[in-house]
Design an enzyme around this catalytic site. Sequence first.
Site, PDB file in Angstrom:
ATOM      1  N   MET A  27      -7.234  -4.149   4.699  1.00 51.47           N
ATOM      2  CA  MET A  27      -7.114  -5.438   4.014  1.00 51.47           C
ATOM      3  C   MET A  27      -8.195  -6.379   4.520  1.00 51.47           C
ATOM      4  O   MET A  27      -8.251  -6.685   5.717  1.00 51.47           O
ATOM      5  CB  MET A  27      -5.718  -6.038   4.243  1.00 51.47           C
ATOM      6  CG  MET A  27      -4.595  -5.247   3.590  1.00 51.47           C
ATOM      7  SD  MET A  27      -2.939  -5.883   3.975  1.00 51.47           S
ATOM      8  CE  MET A  27      -2.665  -5.133   5.598  1.00 51.47           C
ATOM      9  N   CYS A 109     -11.311  -1.733  -4.382  1.00 53.28           N
ATOM     10  CA  CYS A 109     -11.314  -3.190  -4.264  1.00 53.28           C
ATOM     11  C   CYS A 109     -11.980  -3.810  -5.489  1.00 53.28           C
ATOM     12  O   CYS A 109     -13.112  -3.461  -5.825  1.00 53.28           O
ATOM     13  CB  CYS A 109     -12.046  -3.621  -2.993  1.00 53.28           C
ATOM     14  SG  CYS A 109     -12.097  -5.418  -2.783  1.00 53.28           S
ATOM     15  N   LYS A 148     -10.218   6.108  -1.076  1.00 49.64           N
ATOM     16  CA  LYS A 148      -9.088   5.280  -1.525  1.00 49.64           C
ATOM     17  C   LYS A 148      -9.495   4.666  -2.854  1.00 49.64           C
ATOM     18  O   LYS A 148     -10.510   3.971  -2.943  1.00 49.64           O
ATOM     19  CB  LYS A 148      -8.735   4.195  -0.518  1.00 49.64           C
ATOM     20  CG  LYS A 148      -7.488   3.405  -0.894  1.00 49.64           C
ATOM     21  CD  LYS A 148      -7.051   2.472   0.232  1.00 49.64           C
ATOM     22  CE  LYS A 148      -5.706   1.815  -0.093  1.00 49.64           C
ATOM     23  NZ  LYS A 148      -5.802   0.783  -1.138  1.00 49.64           N
ATOM     24  N   HIS A 180      -4.124   3.800  -4.827  1.00 47.52           N
ATOM     25  CA  HIS A 180      -3.392   2.578  -5.164  1.00 47.52           C
ATOM     26  C   HIS A 180      -2.958   2.745  -6.617  1.00 47.52           C
ATOM     27  O   HIS A 180      -3.799   2.768  -7.513  1.00 47.52           O
ATOM     28  CB  HIS A 180      -4.282   1.354  -4.990  1.00 47.52           C
ATOM     29  CG  HIS A 180      -3.560   0.058  -5.191  1.00 47.52           C
ATOM     30  ND1 HIS A 180      -3.962  -1.116  -4.595  1.00 47.52           N
ATOM     31  CD2 HIS A 180      -2.468  -0.269  -5.919  1.00 47.52           C
ATOM     32  CE1 HIS A 180      -3.147  -2.095  -4.938  1.00 47.52           C
ATOM     33  NE2 HIS A 180      -2.236  -1.591  -5.763  1.00 47.52           N
ATOM     34  N   ASN A 220      -0.284   4.152  -2.327  1.00 51.33           N
ATOM     35  CA  ASN A 220      -0.305   2.755  -1.917  1.00 51.33           C
ATOM     36  C   ASN A 220       0.014   1.910  -3.154  1.00 51.33           C
ATOM     37  O   ASN A 220      -0.234   2.331  -4.268  1.00 51.33           O
ATOM     38  CB  ASN A 220      -1.698   2.419  -1.348  1.00 51.33           C
ATOM     39  CG  ASN A 220      -1.904   0.945  -1.078  1.00 51.33           C
ATOM     40  OD1 ASN A 220      -2.905   0.361  -1.482  1.00 51.33           O
ATOM     41  ND2 ASN A 220      -0.982   0.319  -0.388  1.00 51.33           N
ATOM     42  N   GLY A 221       0.577   0.726  -2.928  1.00 47.45           N
ATOM     43  CA  GLY A 221       0.816  -0.185  -4.031  1.00 47.45           C
ATOM     44  C   GLY A 221       2.294  -0.434  -4.284  1.00 47.45           C
ATOM     45  O   GLY A 221       3.033   0.493  -4.629  1.00 47.45           O
ATOM     46  N   GLY A 222       2.726  -1.671  -4.090  1.00 45.69           N
ATOM     47  CA  GLY A 222       4.073  -2.063  -4.445  1.00 45.69           C
ATOM     48  C   GLY A 222       5.175  -1.655  -3.493  1.00 45.69           C
ATOM     49  O   GLY A 222       6.343  -2.001  -3.716  1.00 45.69           O
ATOM     50  N   GLY A 242       0.663  -2.266   2.770  1.00 54.48           N
ATOM     51  CA  GLY A 242      -0.330  -3.286   3.043  1.00 54.48           C
ATOM     52  C   GLY A 242       0.298  -4.602   3.425  1.00 54.48           C
ATOM     53  O   GLY A 242       0.762  -4.789   4.547  1.00 54.48           O
ATOM     54  N   ARG A 243       0.345  -5.519   2.478  1.00 53.92           N
ATOM     55  CA  ARG A 243       0.808  -6.871   2.782  1.00 53.92           C
ATOM     56  C   ARG A 243       2.263  -6.926   3.222  1.00 53.92           C
ATOM     57  O   ARG A 243       2.641  -7.802   3.993  1.00 53.92           O
ATOM     58  CB  ARG A 243       0.537  -7.776   1.576  1.00 53.92           C
ATOM     59  CG  ARG A 243      -0.906  -8.227   1.570  1.00 53.92           C
ATOM     60  CD  ARG A 243      -1.462  -8.560   0.212  1.00 53.92           C
ATOM     61  NE  ARG A 243      -2.856  -8.976   0.369  1.00 53.92           N
ATOM     62  CZ  ARG A 243      -3.873  -8.128   0.514  1.00 53.92           C
ATOM     63  NH1 ARG A 243      -3.653  -6.835   0.532  1.00 53.92           N
ATOM     64  NH2 ARG A 243      -5.108  -8.570   0.670  1.00 53.92           N
TER      65      ARG A 243
END
Length: 365
Positions: A27, A109, A148, A180, A220-222, A242-243
């Site tokens: 990130m 990205c 990625k 992702h 990855n994702g959600g 991630g976040r």
Amino acid sequence: MMETAQTAENGERRRYFRGPVFAVAPMIDWTDRHYRFFARQLSQHALLYTEMIVAEAILRGDRQRLLAFDVCEHPVALQLGGNDPAKMAEAARIAEGFGYDEINMNVGCPSDRVQSGTFGACLMQEPETVAACVAAMKAAVNIPVTVKCRIGVDEQDPEVALRTLVARVVDAGTDAVWVHARKAWLQGLSPRENREIPPLDYGLVHRLKQENPNLFIGINGGLQTLNQALEQLQHLDGVMLGRAAYHDSAMLTAADGHFPHPLTGAKPVVENGATFSERGHRLDLDFWAEVRDAMADHAAAHIESGGRLIHVTRHMVGLFQGWPGARRYRQILSSDATRQGAGPDVIHAAFDAVFEATAAKQAAE
């Protein structure tokens, strides 16, 4: 040195990590060396990624500042941005010399900064370029080289775009693909909106794995919780948060009980005496005292070298969500850590606010 350094010195190529793998996503502006040191205090088994570093910066910039990391961060992967095979290969070679365990190419990205350099998610439209970069990096290093990516960009059909990219990078020798599971829209959506608005398509990534049983594929994702991550392991080899993991860092403390160590293969383990909340936060305060002391020592060393406390503590604000004293903890780190001359005592004060409030709650029960 860890396994990676040994294999590099011996000139032997190491295969990708033992699965299943739990990773914290790269990130930008967040997964710097201070965050990674912090995350490693919470989980010994998580695979950590750097924020994306542009290959050109490594070739022309201050390599020590860009690439140096603490040995405790292993296993740690460097994410590279770029589209020139020769430059990517040279940057990967330099990074291998610093001891990284993996080189990951950013093909996901969508930020304006990345688009202006024609890399990141833009490269979903140029699978041959991605493959050329992967092949060049594979020829230059002995550590794993991975990609990625998104499932597509703009008007691409994800069913076609993702499979085309994966086929090309597999032919080029990629060791793994992290997906992702959203499209990215290069125009009209901000990077934040690109993380939230395009719909998730986990099913496509699951089908991709079925079609490529011998390729490591992670998702990855959600994903917001460790339980959601674990559900994905019914279909895939790895999961990447991630976040969610950044904003609720304490969830990392439960990861080692479910995932083996990627490098050593050490089995999932729960330390004697460890207890966890429903949110997956480790509860025993002796553990948190060790985290406090490690971060205070790390901050002291950083300050001694000319840095500021806030460089370290900004990554720690999300800790202790839902705990007694958490609001006071955040207040201390958000205000006191920014003051000129602030030192490690601020970290002690913030943790003490949680410890004291927790003890008071337990005494009242």
